[in-house]
Scaffold this motif. Structure first.
Motif, PDB file in Angstrom:
ATOM      1  N   LEU A 232       0.832  -1.210   0.000  1.00  0.00           N
ATOM      2  CA  LEU A 232       0.000   0.000   0.000  1.00  0.00           C
ATOM      3  C   LEU A 232       0.867   1.261   0.000  1.00  0.00           C
ATOM      4  O   LEU A 232       0.589   2.209  -0.741  1.00  0.00           O
ATOM      5  CB  LEU A 232      -0.932  -0.014   1.216  1.00  0.00           C
ATOM      6  CG  LEU A 232      -1.934   1.130   1.265  1.00  0.00           C
ATOM      7  CD1 LEU A 232      -2.849   1.114   0.055  1.00  0.00           C
ATOM      8  CD2 LEU A 232      -2.767   1.069   2.539  1.00  0.00           C
ATOM      9  N   THR A 233       1.921   1.277   0.826  1.00  0.00           N
ATOM     10  CA  THR A 233       2.813   2.440   0.874  1.00  0.00           C
ATOM     11  C   THR A 233       3.391   2.714  -0.515  1.00  0.00           C
ATOM     12  O   THR A 233       3.359   3.844  -1.004  1.00  0.00           O
ATOM     13  CB  THR A 233       3.969   2.186   1.857  1.00  0.00           C
ATOM     14  OG1 THR A 233       3.410   1.783   3.100  1.00  0.00           O
ATOM     15  CG2 THR A 233       4.800   3.425   2.067  1.00  0.00           C
ATOM     16  N   ALA A 234       3.896   1.652  -1.145  1.00  0.00           N
ATOM     17  CA  ALA A 234       4.485   1.816  -2.466  1.00  0.00           C
ATOM     18  C   ALA A 234       3.435   2.310  -3.456  1.00  0.00           C
ATOM     19  O   ALA A 234       3.691   3.220  -4.248  1.00  0.00           O
ATOM     20  CB  ALA A 234       5.100   0.501  -2.942  1.00  0.00           C
TER      21      ALA A 234
ATOM     22  N   ALA B 155      10.217   1.316  -0.682  1.00  0.00           N
ATOM     23  CA  ALA B 155       8.980   1.387   0.104  1.00  0.00           C
ATOM     24  C   ALA B 155       8.097   0.141   0.045  1.00  0.00           C
ATOM     25  O   ALA B 155       7.088   0.087   0.739  1.00  0.00           O
ATOM     26  CB  ALA B 155       8.165   2.601  -0.347  1.00  0.00           C
ATOM     27  N   SER B 156       8.462  -0.869  -0.759  1.00  0.00           N
ATOM     28  CA  SER B 156       7.540  -2.008  -0.861  1.00  0.00           C
ATOM     29  C   SER B 156       7.938  -3.161   0.045  1.00  0.00           C
ATOM     30  O   SER B 156       7.195  -4.122   0.211  1.00  0.00           O
ATOM     31  CB  SER B 156       7.474  -2.493  -2.312  1.00  0.00           C
ATOM     32  OG  SER B 156       8.692  -3.114  -2.659  1.00  0.00           O
ATOM     33  N   GLY B 157       9.127  -3.115   0.651  1.00  0.00           N
ATOM     34  CA  GLY B 157       9.543  -4.189   1.546  1.00  0.00           C
ATOM     35  C   GLY B 157      10.330  -5.290   0.866  1.00  0.00           C
ATOM     36  O   GLY B 157      11.065  -6.012   1.508  1.00  0.00           O
TER      37      GLY B 157
ATOM     38  N   LEU C 204      -1.390  -4.717   2.906  1.00  0.00           N
ATOM     39  CA  LEU C 204      -0.577  -4.301   4.049  1.00  0.00           C
ATOM     40  C   LEU C 204       0.622  -5.217   4.263  1.00  0.00           C
ATOM     41  O   LEU C 204       1.323  -5.104   5.254  1.00  0.00           O
ATOM     42  CB  LEU C 204      -1.447  -4.244   5.311  1.00  0.00           C
ATOM     43  CG  LEU C 204      -2.559  -3.200   5.197  1.00  0.00           C
ATOM     44  CD1 LEU C 204      -3.505  -3.282   6.359  1.00  0.00           C
ATOM     45  CD2 LEU C 204      -1.961  -1.801   5.094  1.00  0.00           C
ATOM     46  N   GLN C 205       0.834  -6.156   3.333  1.00  0.00           N
ATOM     47  CA  GLN C 205       2.016  -6.999   3.439  1.00  0.00           C
ATOM     48  C   GLN C 205       3.064  -6.547   2.421  1.00  0.00           C
ATOM     49  O   GLN C 205       2.718  -6.000   1.386  1.00  0.00           O
ATOM     50  CB  GLN C 205       1.624  -8.463   3.180  1.00  0.00           C
ATOM     51  CG  GLN C 205       0.840  -9.024   4.344  1.00  0.00           C
ATOM     52  CD  GLN C 205       0.576 -10.507   4.203  1.00  0.00           C
ATOM     53  OE1 GLN C 205       0.965 -11.127   3.224  1.00  0.00           O
ATOM     54  NE2 GLN C 205      -0.082 -11.059   5.185  1.00  0.00           N
ATOM     55  N   PRO C 206       4.340  -6.776   2.749  1.00  0.00           N
ATOM     56  CA  PRO C 206       5.388  -6.375   1.810  1.00  0.00           C
ATOM     57  C   PRO C 206       5.386  -7.253   0.560  1.00  0.00           C
ATOM     58  O   PRO C 206       5.070  -8.442   0.636  1.00  0.00           O
ATOM     59  CB  PRO C 206       6.677  -6.560   2.613  1.00  0.00           C
ATOM     60  CG  PRO C 206       6.330  -7.516   3.694  1.00  0.00           C
ATOM     61  CD  PRO C 206       4.886  -7.325   3.991  1.00  0.00           C
TER      62      PRO C 206
ATOM     63  N   GLU D 186      11.516  -8.872   4.671  1.00  0.00           N
ATOM     64  CA  GLU D 186      11.729  -7.645   3.897  1.00  0.00           C
ATOM     65  C   GLU D 186      13.214  -7.464   3.629  1.00  0.00           C
ATOM     66  O   GLU D 186      14.044  -7.829   4.437  1.00  0.00           O
ATOM     67  CB  GLU D 186      11.223  -6.438   4.686  1.00  0.00           C
ATOM     68  CG  GLU D 186       9.733  -6.425   4.888  1.00  0.00           C
ATOM     69  CD  GLU D 186       9.295  -5.234   5.728  1.00  0.00           C
ATOM     70  OE1 GLU D 186      10.063  -4.275   5.871  1.00  0.00           O
ATOM     71  OE2 GLU D 186       8.180  -5.291   6.258  1.00  0.00           O
ATOM     72  N   TYR D 187      13.527  -6.889   2.475  1.00  0.00           N
ATOM     73  CA  TYR D 187      14.929  -6.647   2.136  1.00  0.00           C
ATOM     74  C   TYR D 187      15.178  -5.153   2.016  1.00  0.00           C
ATOM     75  O   TYR D 187      14.383  -4.423   1.438  1.00  0.00           O
ATOM     76  CB  TYR D 187      15.280  -7.351   0.827  1.00  0.00           C
ATOM     77  CG  TYR D 187      15.287  -8.848   0.971  1.00  0.00           C
ATOM     78  CD1 TYR D 187      16.439  -9.525   1.332  1.00  0.00           C
ATOM     79  CD2 TYR D 187      14.122  -9.578   0.791  1.00  0.00           C
ATOM     80  CE1 TYR D 187      16.448 -10.888   1.497  1.00  0.00           C
ATOM     81  CE2 TYR D 187      14.112 -10.952   0.949  1.00  0.00           C
ATOM     82  CZ  TYR D 187      15.280 -11.601   1.304  1.00  0.00           C
ATOM     83  OH  TYR D 187      15.272 -12.949   1.473  1.00  0.00           O
ATOM     84  N   THR D 188      16.300  -4.707   2.602  1.00  0.00           N
ATOM     85  CA  THR D 188      16.628  -3.291   2.600  1.00  0.00           C
ATOM     86  C   THR D 188      18.037  -3.109   2.046  1.00  0.00           C
ATOM     87  O   THR D 188      18.908  -3.934   2.282  1.00  0.00           O
ATOM     88  CB  THR D 188      16.518  -2.745   4.033  1.00  0.00           C
ATOM     89  OG1 THR D 188      15.205  -2.972   4.491  1.00  0.00           O
ATOM     90  CG2 THR D 188      16.799  -1.266   4.083  1.00  0.00           C
ATOM     91  N   GLY D 189      18.229  -2.015   1.332  1.00  0.00           N
ATOM     92  CA  GLY D 189      19.461  -1.830   0.577  1.00  0.00           C
ATOM     93  C   GLY D 189      20.655  -1.285   1.338  1.00  0.00           C
ATOM     94  O   GLY D 189      21.718  -1.129   0.766  1.00  0.00           O
ATOM     95  N   SER D 190      20.518  -0.963   2.625  1.00  0.00           N
ATOM     96  CA  SER D 190      21.678  -0.434   3.348  1.00  0.00           C
ATOM     97  C   SER D 190      21.581  -0.760   4.832  1.00  0.00           C
ATOM     98  O   SER D 190      20.507  -1.037   5.351  1.00  0.00           O
ATOM     99  CB  SER D 190      21.768   1.077   3.173  1.00  0.00           C
ATOM    100  OG  SER D 190      20.685   1.694   3.829  1.00  0.00           O
TER     101      SER D 190
END
Lengths: 314, 273
Positions: free
Chosen positions: A161-163, A238-240, A253-255, B175-179
């Motif tokens: 949703l955020t994305a 922003a999508s997780g 609401l899930q990534p 979840e994956y984050t770039g930094s």
């Protein structure tokens, strides 16, 4: 005036050379597109021969860094679809409504201020949108869950949703600007003709202006769709980036993980030097994105052409 | 004889250019990047005219840059993979590893989390999706939000190697984050979150857990007690000549000033002289 054969030849050659140069310049753009398609397809095809299309399209097991790697991209396709569709659902009604208001409802002075402001949204770099999503929208959404009816918990503020929300805002200026231009292009004569026949403002708007500019509105929507589908930085931030199909599938609401974010995120590790299937799978994704884009464009052309024919005939 | 003449001409040119340009290119890990940048800044302040550029494109890209000859020093937060070594030996690149510091990967949670410590096995179960709620391991009734670095990072490789092992797959909902900063930011914002980041990125805004009963700290890392810790490398193509810019920069990690910089950034300097 009579020219000597030599002179005639020279003029003819000069003309040919001029044409050639112009043709060359024009074809650079077309060649660039063809070259992109060629090189992407060339690097995408080895993936399908090495791993096969079946796993790619049907499996949701995305473990490219695992040994042995798994390249099931079904969840990633679903993620792209979900995020794009939601963004479009949010942005299209809002964008078309805003365009209608600006072209036919609001006073001219308001439009003169509003349009540049909305178009400024397009000038914000996408990484800034991403940063905004991460630091403002995501915490708001996490805290927001508690005052929504039912007080359900939003575990993670970085989700589909955020994305989609941010993508929707990013697609807005395209949709508003192009559709407003289309509505304006319907012309003053058409509107005045309608009023002269005794139609009200609403009747004029919905029965005359909108049908007359429908092909333009359609291209506006299409451009908005492609903007949302191709955006990378915002969805990466922003999508997780979780390679899963949400449960239930409409749970925004899930990534989720999208094609564009996967290509951007995995490019560094996935070179020819380390596992080559991981390298080629990203090109396969790029090829799929390109083909969908193409299909959208062709469908758009076809619908616009049909509409023109209908308007001329009717 | 002819060959000798050519050789000496080539050598002459290379020596001249090394002195005249004073240029050094570093590329690679975002974890080692801060050390490289601080070293470069200090060195350039002391030696005006020297130009050192530091890029942070990830350990994988750093190795690629060394392979392609587009950098002089590749910063890696892991050792080279077998495939990378193979590619380099095929291309005639001779990677030499220099350990510049130690880093630990603290496992971090939201400050409000009641859980004080976990075992490596429990962390693995969380990341593979066997444990999904904090109440299963002594916390409140809260869904666990699993946050990981992207698979392109050396941090991920280290975590995978030291915690997950080769047979476990990270749960699909992770979840994956770039930094590293991104991971910390996501954890400090998210009540149910668990993540991991380099020691230098952990501050008071998040809570670092004890792992197998050991608090992540400089002492526990040097004593090799903290289970999730690693060496940080700078790789060169061949051993750099003693008076080369690369050698001078690398030796900084053993100087007083260099150790100070490494500590300031939040890593652990290599013990010894």
């Amino acid at each position: 005036m009579l020219l000597s054969p030599g002179e005639r030849m020279r003029r003819r050659l000069a003309e040919l050379a001029g044409r050639g140069v112009l043709f060359g310049i024009t074809s650079v753009a077309a060649l660039a597109v063809l070259a992109i398609i060629f090189f992407i397809a060339r690097d995408a095809l080895p993936f399908f021969t090495q791993v096969g299309a079946r796993e790619f399209f049907l499996s949701t097991e995305w473990y490219p860094a695992h040994q042995p790697p798994r390249f099931g991209a079904a969840a990633i396709f679903a993620g792209s679809l979900l995020v794009t569709a939601t963004a479009v659902l949010l942005a299209v009604p809002l964008g078309l409504f805003a365009a209608l208001c600006m072209s036919d409802v609001l006073p001219f002075g308001v439009r003169q201020v509003l349009k540049p402001v909305i178009e400024m949204l397009a000038a914000i770099p996408s990484v800034v949108y991403g940063f905004f999503a991460l630091t403002v929208v995501a915490p708001l959404m996490q805290n927001g869950g508690s005052w929504l009816p039912g007080q359900f918990e939003i575990a993670s503020g970085v989700n589909a949703l955020t994305a989609s929300l941010i993508l929707g805002v990013m697609a807005l200026p395209t949709i508003v600007s192009v559709s407003e231009d289309a509505l304006q292009a319907a012309g003053r004569e058409l509107r005045e003709g309608s009023y002269a026949l005794g139609a009200t403002r609403a009747e004029t708007l919905f029965k005359v202006v909108i049908p007359a500019s429908v092909s333009g509105l359609f291209s506006a929507v299409l451009l908005g769709v492609m903007r949302a589908m191709g955006e990378t930085m915002v969805v990466w931030m922003a999508s997780g980036n979780a390679a899963q199909i949400p449960r239930p599938w409409y749970n925004l609401l899930q990534p989720v993980r999208t094609l564009t974010a996967t290509i951007a995120g995995d490019m560094g590790e996935a070179d020819q030097m380390t596992g080559s299937a991981h390298y080629h799978v990203l090109f396969a994704m790029g090829l799929c994105l390109l083909l969908v884009s193409f299909a959208c464009n062709l469908a758009g052309e076809w619908i616009v052409a049909r509409q023109r024919k209908r308007l001329r005939g009717g | 004889m002819n060959q000798n003449v050519v050789m000496s001409v080539v050598l002459g040119i290379s020596v001249v250019s090394a002195h005249a340009q004073g240029k050094l290119v570093m590329d690679g890990s975002t974890t080692v990047g801060p050390i490289a940048k601080a070293f470069a800044e200090t060195y350039m302040r002391q030696n005006p005219g020297v130009n050192i550029t530091v890029s942070e494109s990830g350990s994988g890209n750093g190795a690629k840059a060394l392979l392609n000859g587009t950098c002089d020093i590749a910063n890696l937060s892991r050792h080279l993979k077998e495939s990378e070594k193979k590619a380099m030996s095929e291309k005639g690149v001779k990677p030499v590893a220099h350990v510049v510091a130690f880093d630990a990967l603290p496992v971090i949670v939201h400050p409000s989390n009641r859980v004080k410590g976990l075992t490596v096995d429990q962390i693995r179960d969380i990341y593979t999706g066997k444990i999904t709620n904090w109440k299963e391991i002594g916390g409140g009734d809260q869904r666990i939000v699993v946050i990981s670095r992207d698979t392109n990072s050396g941090t991920f490789e280290t975590f995978k190697e030291l915690v997950l092992g080769n047979d476990s797959k990270i749960v699909a909902s992770a979840e994956y984050t770039g930094s590293n900063g991104g991971v910390r930011q996501r954890v400090q914002m998210t009540k149910g979150a668990i993540g991991y980041a380099g020691l230098g990125f952990v501050d008071r805004s998040v809570k670092a857990l004890e792992v197998n009963g050991v608090v992540p700290s400089a002492e526990s890392v040097i004593a090799k007690q903290y289970p999730i810790s690693r060496e940080l490398y700078m790789f060169t193509n061949g051993e750099p000549a003693a008076d080369s810019l690369a050698a001078k920069l690398l030796s900084m990690s053993r100087t007083e000033k260099g150790r100070e910089i490494i500590e300031e950034i939040g890593y652990v300097p290599v013990p010894g002289k």
